[in-house]
Design an enzyme around this catalytic site. Structure first.
Site, PDB file in Angstrom:
ATOM      1  N   TYR A 101       0.849  -1.190   0.000  1.00 46.89           N
ATOM      2  CA  TYR A 101       0.000   0.000   0.000  1.00 46.89           C
ATOM      3  C   TYR A 101       0.883   1.238   0.000  1.00 46.89           C
ATOM      4  O   TYR A 101       1.889   1.305   0.720  1.00 46.89           O
ATOM      5  CB  TYR A 101      -0.895   0.022   1.258  1.00 46.89           C
ATOM      6  N   GLU A 189      -3.934   7.251  -3.795  1.00 44.95           N
ATOM      7  CA  GLU A 189      -3.349   6.018  -3.276  1.00 44.95           C
ATOM      8  C   GLU A 189      -3.293   4.926  -4.334  1.00 44.95           C
ATOM      9  O   GLU A 189      -4.077   4.914  -5.278  1.00 44.95           O
ATOM     10  CB  GLU A 189      -4.114   5.524  -2.029  1.00 44.95           C
TER      11      GLU A 189
END
Lengths: 379, 291
Positions: A101, A189
């Protein structure tokens, strides 16, 4: 403004961030055509602006072009969290070694941005943070220095990489920061960014939320509305520069000032009622804006009574009163309503309404109680 | 007395010739605020309500010895205006403008930190020390000088609560609107510290809302610092759903973060009484101050 996955990926590609090969489709036939130019297996992904799309069945993994067509057919007839699927992104499925991530968002306390990275990607980062906080790296960006290439390499190292992979992954992180700054993202993201069996890195999913207040710098999104994302009332409100949020109760609410309207909803709930919406007419609204607000609130079929709560500062009570009468005349309001009106030009506002046979209250709490009782007495 | 602004505040108005700037300059002057100059590029040499207008902050400060600024400049140019004020030595800047991009606000706050200036806002009704100075757009008649320090994230809700205090003869030392945006100059802790060292302030009314965790941090600070003055809180947005922006850019519940419950719980842990409805703030404060 929440971008769809394919819009976000376009931005990533522009910044040289590797993404799976793919294409955009709005029909099953189109999806098939795109798949024919790709290598199987495929991922067929619904383009809807909601998080947790995969869990809700919005991503289908298939092995053949025929299956892509079927998957596309299925997804295009689906609703995900209430939003109809109108478009798809079809891409080559990546051979995953590890999911990571990486994201950047706003840090209110430090008045800057913060980078969040983790060696555990593919699920919501909040979940990772709750279960295994030691696996989440928070790196606050010093606003005077910005996020630098060496910060990006530090983070790549900290999530467990070494050798050439540090620079490769660092470059991707750094590019994402540049992309985020350039497009005024309040959230950008990659989740997951994947390490492949071959040791390369590819951003498999991307999410970008653009700061609505910066849209004047991004003319490419002018007039962009994603179908189903907003209710008809919300679309009408946006057009008229009103802040409206649909809720699930039956008491329509209009007020001036975000805090006051929130407190009004809370007061209704406190007395056992259920608000149908949040609507802030803002400061200094003229009578026609008030009339538009009433029209929007009453267009929600769930609304059984209306509560108008105005505390005039720059908003003038006489304008509010005129707006209410205007709306009553044009729309023929046939639902009970309660109005609380105090502040600037209060006497004039009250006079206008009293002459029209409308009773005006002074206390918002009394008014909240009154409107709740009206609903109860109808049952 | 009071905090941040007082009778020695000498303010310029940036964007003084615009509709909002001009209208509120008049009201601030009527209140007794010392508005010593205005700035609008291209309008230098003119006057508005007898206040001289300059093209640049540099000239305005030189001529007027100003030490504060209030900004009404439209959002795309507001950050530029704030930086102009800061670079020219102004230490108190009130930014009324709503809809300033987050990236711009971050730049302004970083520079303000570097030069040691105080920013109120953006997206704020401003700040008022009743009887001394009003740098803002709030209706002044609902305020009255007294012992309650008020700090809030919203505009009209603050007026609602201030009017309630004034009706009960509880005046205010200073009322600060932090602003409804995610990035603002002051947080609750900053203002609690100001009130702590202000002799006029005997109690604090803290008005928060959903979104972010500044209320929770304020509660922690109250515990850690053994805060010496009584605090009463009100939190708006108990009924707000997650993921929706409730009018203010900063009023949004993300997942489980930023809920009213979390803030109320944090205050209760800190021994701060939380009012159930706006009118209870005055009731609770009255008890605490009289004792």
């Amino acid at each position: 403004m929440k971008l769809l996955e394919y819009e976000a990926k376009k931005i990533l590609i522009k910044y040289g961030i590797p993404t799976p090969k793919g294409g955009f489709a709005t029909s099953a036939i189109q999806a098939r055509e795109i798949a024919s130019s790709l290598k199987p297996p495929f991922a067929v992904k619904a383009q809807v602006p909601v998080a947790g799309r995969g869990k809700a069945g919005g991503i289908l993994l298939v092995n053949s072009v025929d299956e892509v067509e079927k998957a596309a057919e299925k997804l295009l007839n689906m609703q995900i969290k209430g939003i109809p699927v109108r478009s798809l992104w079809i891409e080559e499925k990546i051979n995953v070694k590890k999911e990571l991530y990486f994201g950047i968002t706003v840090d209110r306390l430090n008045k800057s941005y913060v980078v969040i990275a983790s060696s555990e990607g593919g699920m919501e980062i909040e979940t990772v943070a709750a279960k295994t906080p030691e696996k989440v790296i928070r790196f606050p960006i010093n606003p005077r220095l910005g996020f630098r290439a060496y910060h990006a390499r530090q983070i790549a190292k900290k999530i467990g990489y070494s050798g050439n992979q540090i620079s490769t992954l660092g470059n991707i992180f750094y590019s994402l920061y540049l992309a985020g700054m350039e497009c005024d993202a309040e959230l950008i993201e990659m989740n997951p960014i994947v390490e492949t069996q071959e040791g390369n890195f590819i951003a498999v999913d991307a999410r970008i939320i653009i700061d609505d207040n910066a849209l004047f710098r991004h003319s490419e999104y002018k007039g962009r509305i994603v179908e189903g994302e907003l209710s008809p009332q919300e679309i009408e409100a946006v057009k008229n520069d009103l802040a409206y949020v649909k809720l699930d109760g039956n008491i329509g609410v209009i007020g001036n000032g975000a805090g006051l309207v929130m407190a009004t909803l809370d007061a209704i709930q406190l007395y056992g009622g259920k608000p149908a919406n949040f609507l802030d007419i803002g400061g200094g609204a003229p009578s026609d804006k008030m009339a538009t607000a009433i029209k929007i609130v009453l267009s929600d079929p769930n609304v059984e009574a209306l509560f108008i709560n105005i505390l005039g500062g720059i908003t003038r009570c006489d304008e509010v009163a005129k707006g209410l009468l205007e709306a009553r005349e044009k729309l023929g309001i046939n639902k009970p309503f309660v109005i609380r009106l105090v502040g600037t030009n209060e006497e004039e506002g009250k006079r206008i309404l009293t002459e029209a046979g409308i009773h005006v209250l002074d206390s918002m709490e009394e008014a909240a109680q009154r409107v709740t009782e009206i609903i109860k007495s109808k049952r | 007395m009071g905090i941040i602004v007082n009778k020695n505040t000498r303010a310029i108005v940036q964007g003084i010739t615009g509709a909002q700037g001009s209208f509120h300059t008049k009201l601030m002057l009527e209140y007794g605020t010392k508005i010593v100059a205005g700035v609008t590029p291209g309008k230098g040499g003119t006057k508005i309500h007898d206040v001289p207008v300059y093209d640049t902050v540099e000239e305005a400060v030189k001529e007027s010895m100003a030490n504060a600024s209030i900004i009404f400049v439209p959002a795309p140019f507001a950050a530029d205006a704030a930086l102009e004020a800061l670079e020219n030595g102004i230490k108190t800047v009130v930014i009324i403008t709503e809809h300033i991009p987050i990236k711009d606000a971050i730049n302004v706050m970083a520079y303000a930190g570097q030069v040691g200036a105080t920013i109120v806002g953006p997206n704020t009704p401003g700040i008022i020390t009743p009887g001394e100075c009003k740098l803002g757009i709030m209706p002044s008649h609902i305020f009255k000088s007294g012992v309650v320090g008020m700090v809030s994230r919203s505009g009209t809700l603050t007026y609602e609560i201030a009017a309630g205090l004034t009706r009960k003869q509880l005046g205010q030392s200073t009322c600060v609107g932090l602003g409804g945006d995610p990035i603002v100059g002051l947080n609750f802790i900053d203002v609690l510290k100001f009130f702590e060292s202000d002799q006029q302030t005997r109690a604090v009314a803290l008005i928060g809302e959903i979104g972010g965790n500044l209320e929770e941090l304020a509660a922690e600070y109250i515990i850690k610092s053994n805060y010496p003055k009584p605090v009463v809180a009100f939190i708006a947005g108990r009924s707000a759903p997650p993921g929706k922006r409730m009018g203010h850019a900063g009023a949004i519940i993300m997942g489980k973060a930023g809920t009213a419950e979390s803030k109320i719980e944090a205050f209760q842990k800190a021994g701060v009484e939380v009012a159930e409805k706006p009118s209870d703030v005055a009731v609770l404060l009255e008890k605490l101050i009289k004792h």
